[in-house]
Design a protein around this motif. Structure first.
Motif, PDB file in Angstrom:
ATOM      1  N   THR A 257       0.850  -1.068   0.166  1.00  0.00           N
ATOM      2  CA  THR A 257      -0.043  -0.077   0.002  1.00  0.00           C
ATOM      3  C   THR A 257       0.902   1.273   0.139  1.00  0.00           C
ATOM      4  O   THR A 257       0.540   2.354  -0.260  1.00  0.00           O
ATOM      5  CB  THR A 257      -1.135   0.013   1.161  1.00  0.00           C
ATOM      6  N   GLY A 258       2.182   1.289   0.610  1.00  0.00           N
ATOM      7  CA  GLY A 258       3.029   2.326   0.107  1.00  0.00           C
ATOM      8  C   GLY A 258       3.350   2.876  -1.029  1.00  0.00           C
ATOM      9  O   GLY A 258       3.593   3.972  -1.455  1.00  0.00           O
ATOM     10  N   GLU A 259       3.108   1.896  -2.158  1.00  0.00           N
ATOM     11  CA  GLU A 259       3.324   2.457  -3.458  1.00  0.00           C
ATOM     12  C   GLU A 259       1.986   2.705  -4.030  1.00  0.00           C
ATOM     13  O   GLU A 259       2.231   3.620  -5.145  1.00  0.00           O
ATOM     14  CB  GLU A 259       3.741   0.954  -4.114  1.00  0.00           C
ATOM     15  N   VAL A 260       0.992   2.811  -3.425  1.00  0.00           N
ATOM     16  CA  VAL A 260      -0.223   3.285  -3.963  1.00  0.00           C
ATOM     17  C   VAL A 260      -0.281   4.762  -4.312  1.00  0.00           C
ATOM     18  O   VAL A 260      -0.849   5.224  -5.140  1.00  0.00           O
ATOM     19  CB  VAL A 260      -1.570   2.943  -3.336  1.00  0.00           C
ATOM     20  N   LYS A 261       0.497   5.391  -3.352  1.00  0.00           N
ATOM     21  CA  LYS A 261       0.457   7.012  -3.784  1.00  0.00           C
ATOM     22  C   LYS A 261       0.960   7.405  -5.194  1.00  0.00           C
ATOM     23  O   LYS A 261       0.803   8.476  -5.519  1.00  0.00           O
ATOM     24  CB  LYS A 261       1.402   7.517  -2.353  1.00  0.00           C
ATOM     25  N   HIS A 272       7.187   1.313 -11.864  1.00  0.00           N
ATOM     26  CA  HIS A 272       8.358   0.726 -12.131  1.00  0.00           C
ATOM     27  C   HIS A 272       9.143   0.437 -10.905  1.00  0.00           C
ATOM     28  O   HIS A 272       9.849  -0.406 -10.838  1.00  0.00           O
ATOM     29  CB  HIS A 272       8.901   1.667 -13.097  1.00  0.00           C
ATOM     30  N   GLU A 273       9.137   1.066  -9.766  1.00  0.00           N
ATOM     31  CA  GLU A 273       9.830   0.994  -8.749  1.00  0.00           C
ATOM     32  C   GLU A 273       9.049   1.009  -7.505  1.00  0.00           C
ATOM     33  O   GLU A 273       7.805   1.324  -7.215  1.00  0.00           O
ATOM     34  CB  GLU A 273      10.820   2.013  -8.538  1.00  0.00           C
ATOM     35  N   THR A 274       9.523  -0.265  -6.722  1.00  0.00           N
ATOM     36  CA  THR A 274       8.885  -0.311  -5.251  1.00  0.00           C
ATOM     37  C   THR A 274       9.688  -0.088  -4.184  1.00  0.00           C
ATOM     38  O   THR A 274      10.893  -0.452  -4.439  1.00  0.00           O
ATOM     39  CB  THR A 274       8.361  -1.689  -5.200  1.00  0.00           C
ATOM     40  N   ARG A 275       9.484   0.292  -3.045  1.00  0.00           N
ATOM     41  CA  ARG A 275      10.383   0.434  -1.873  1.00  0.00           C
ATOM     42  C   ARG A 275      10.693  -0.922  -1.207  1.00  0.00           C
ATOM     43  O   ARG A 275      11.714  -0.979  -0.701  1.00  0.00           O
ATOM     44  CB  ARG A 275       9.506   1.354  -0.782  1.00  0.00           C
ATOM     45  N   CYS A 299      -5.758  -1.908  -5.658  1.00  0.00           N
ATOM     46  CA  CYS A 299      -5.806  -1.712  -4.278  1.00  0.00           C
ATOM     47  C   CYS A 299      -6.954  -1.963  -3.703  1.00  0.00           C
ATOM     48  O   CYS A 299      -7.949  -1.167  -3.946  1.00  0.00           O
ATOM     49  CB  CYS A 299      -5.120  -0.481  -3.716  1.00  0.00           C
ATOM     50  N   ARG A 300      -7.162  -2.807  -2.745  1.00  0.00           N
ATOM     51  CA  ARG A 300      -8.428  -3.299  -2.208  1.00  0.00           C
ATOM     52  C   ARG A 300      -8.775  -2.489  -0.978  1.00  0.00           C
ATOM     53  O   ARG A 300      -9.773  -2.402  -0.119  1.00  0.00           O
ATOM     54  CB  ARG A 300      -8.610  -4.695  -1.716  1.00  0.00           C
ATOM     55  N   THR A 301      -7.764  -2.119  -0.210  1.00  0.00           N
ATOM     56  CA  THR A 301      -7.649  -1.484   1.098  1.00  0.00           C
ATOM     57  C   THR A 301      -6.914  -0.196   1.214  1.00  0.00           C
ATOM     58  O   THR A 301      -6.394   0.201   0.237  1.00  0.00           O
ATOM     59  CB  THR A 301      -6.966  -2.480   2.365  1.00  0.00           C
ATOM     60  N   ALA A 302      -6.754   0.521   2.295  1.00  0.00           N
ATOM     61  CA  ALA A 302      -5.854   1.739   2.548  1.00  0.00           C
ATOM     62  C   ALA A 302      -6.711   2.741   1.558  1.00  0.00           C
ATOM     63  O   ALA A 302      -7.497   3.358   1.173  1.00  0.00           O
ATOM     64  CB  ALA A 302      -4.566   1.498   2.363  1.00  0.00           C
TER      65      ALA A 302
END
Length: 431
Positions: A257-261, A272-275, A299-302
């Motif tokens: 979910t941190g990537e959804v932003k 392309h990139e994920t933490r 994304c289903r949550t957050a």
């Protein structure tokens, strides 16, 4: 401006609020109190005002009266510490304040409260408060450091003229900003309406009351199909972080979910990139699946309802569903269908009050309009061209808002520091 240079303690009483403690959560003298969360830059947010027990003697020390300036004493963000607003008696009766706030109370014979209000706004916007803040995770400015801040203090009558000038000029600038914001809102509506019209084959660009109504009027040559018949649906999995294989040679991008932003801005289609990364061993020892580049995820949550396309082979956490498109479905056409129906996904399918969740069985029933593969590609290209034009206009308007905001701050700082005589200046001539 005729005046003298002094420190804030000469113009105002600077008081730190009362500390919150469990023993004050109940008692015979419960009264509302304000805290840092209630103070924004120039605005009091009174939607959530809590209560605490203040003894009568404490009420005399920590109560507010109209004209008091409240300043956030501490914040986890250096850019937020020092935000200020004026208490104008918005709540009847006794209202106190917590030690996350400082109270500036003008000395009657030396300072006008409205002038102090504008001085505080200047000190926040120009970074004066941030310059005296200290701390690591939480930044504090402290009452003593604020008392020692320099201030140009003209006679009270001149302070009132400065406050009158800033009231009028900032209101004029705010009117321009609001007008630009309405333009931004219309551009956003136009962008969404254009996407809905494109993926539904509609000749009308006006957005329908419900975006899912597109299925009632799609072209006869198109099909109405459940997504599951055109793409294989999958779900993510979150391996236990306690397993040593999680911390192996982690090279596989893993969407959380941190990537959804990154995909909250609809300008971005591909991720392309994920933490976060996961190792091949960790992937093999979990139910997670490595999805191929081009897989669509939602994304289903957050940040429920936000979607994107994988820009490389990736795995996802359990907060996502994925679709691997078959030969008759362009993944970017599916992406824009999902984005077009996002408000309906949240309105109809998302469950929960605080944390919205879209459940997999509901997503399995989603239907989309499907033109030919050639038409899908043409529609995706048309959406990109349309959005590019609107985004260019949006960027120009946002820049105008930034310039107006910068001008507003410069005007405030110049007025309270005596860089020009407000009795002979107007905002247009001053800058």
């Amino acid at each position: 401006m005729s005046g003298r240079s002094t420190t804030l303690r000469a113009a105002a009483e600077v008081t730190l609020g009362r500390q919150r403690a469990p023993q004050h959560d109940s008692g015979p003298h419960m009264v509302p109190y304000l805290r840092a969360a209630n103070v924004k830059d120039g605005v009091l947010d009174l939607t959530d005002v809590k209560e605490m027990n203040f003894a009568p003697s404490e009420q005399q020390t920590f109560s507010l009266r109209p004209g008091d300036v409240l300043i956030t004493e501490g914040s986890g963000s250096i850019s937020a510490v020092g935000a200020s607003a004026v208490w104008r008696g918005e709540i009847d009766g006794v209202v106190c304040f917590q030690n996350t706030l400082l109270r500036l109370r003008p000395r009657d014979d030396r300072a006008d409260g409205r002038f102090l209000e504008w001085w505080a706004r200047s000190a926040f916007g120009s970074g004066v408060f941030a310059s005296v803040a200290s701390g690591a995770n939480i930044y504090h400015i402290s009452a003593e450091r604020v008392r020692a801040l320099p201030i140009e203090l003209p006679p009270v009558e001149e302070q009132r003229r400065i406050a009158d000038f800033l009231d009028a000029e900032t209101a004029r600038i705010d009117g321009l900003v609001n007008a630009e914001q309405r333009v931004l809102d219309r551009l956003a509506e136009r962008r969404t309406a254009g996407v809905v019209a494109a993926v539904s084959g509609s000749e009308h660009t006006r957005r329908r009351a419900s975006t899912l109504a597109w299925l009632e009027s799609i072209p006869e040559s198109w099909q109405e199909v459940r997504i599951g018949l055109m793409a294989r649906m999958g779900s993510g999995h979150t391996p236990s972080r306690s397993h040593p294989e999680w911390w192996g040679d982690c090279t596989i991008p893993w969407i959380t979910t941190g990537e959804v932003k990154q995909v909250r801005d609809d300008r971005l289609e591909d991720l392309h990139e994920t933490r976060e990364k996961i190792s091949e061993l960790g992937l093999a020892n979990s139910a997670a699946e490595l999805h191929a580049k081009g897989t669509v995820f939602l994304c289903r949550t957050a940040s429920a309802g936000y979607s994107g396309v994988m820009g490389s082979d990736m795995a996802t956490s359990q907060d996502f569903v994925t679709w691997t498109c078959g030969p008759r479905l362009n993944p970017y056409f599916l992406l824009w269908c999902l984005r077009a129906m996002r408000s309906d996904l949240l309105g109809r399918l998302a469950m929960g009050s605080t944390h919205k969740t879209i459940y997999v069985p509901d997503l399995q029933m989603l239907r989309i309009p499907v033109p030919s593969l050639v038409e899908q590609g043409e529609i995706v290209d048309a959406i990109r061209r349309q959005n590019s034009r609107i985004d260019n206009l949006t960027d120009k308007v946002r820049r105008q808002v930034e310039l107006l905001t910068e001008r507003r701050q410069a005007l405030i700082t110049a007025a309270v520091t005596g860089q020009f005589d407000v009795s002979t200046a107007s905002g247009s001539r001053a800058f």
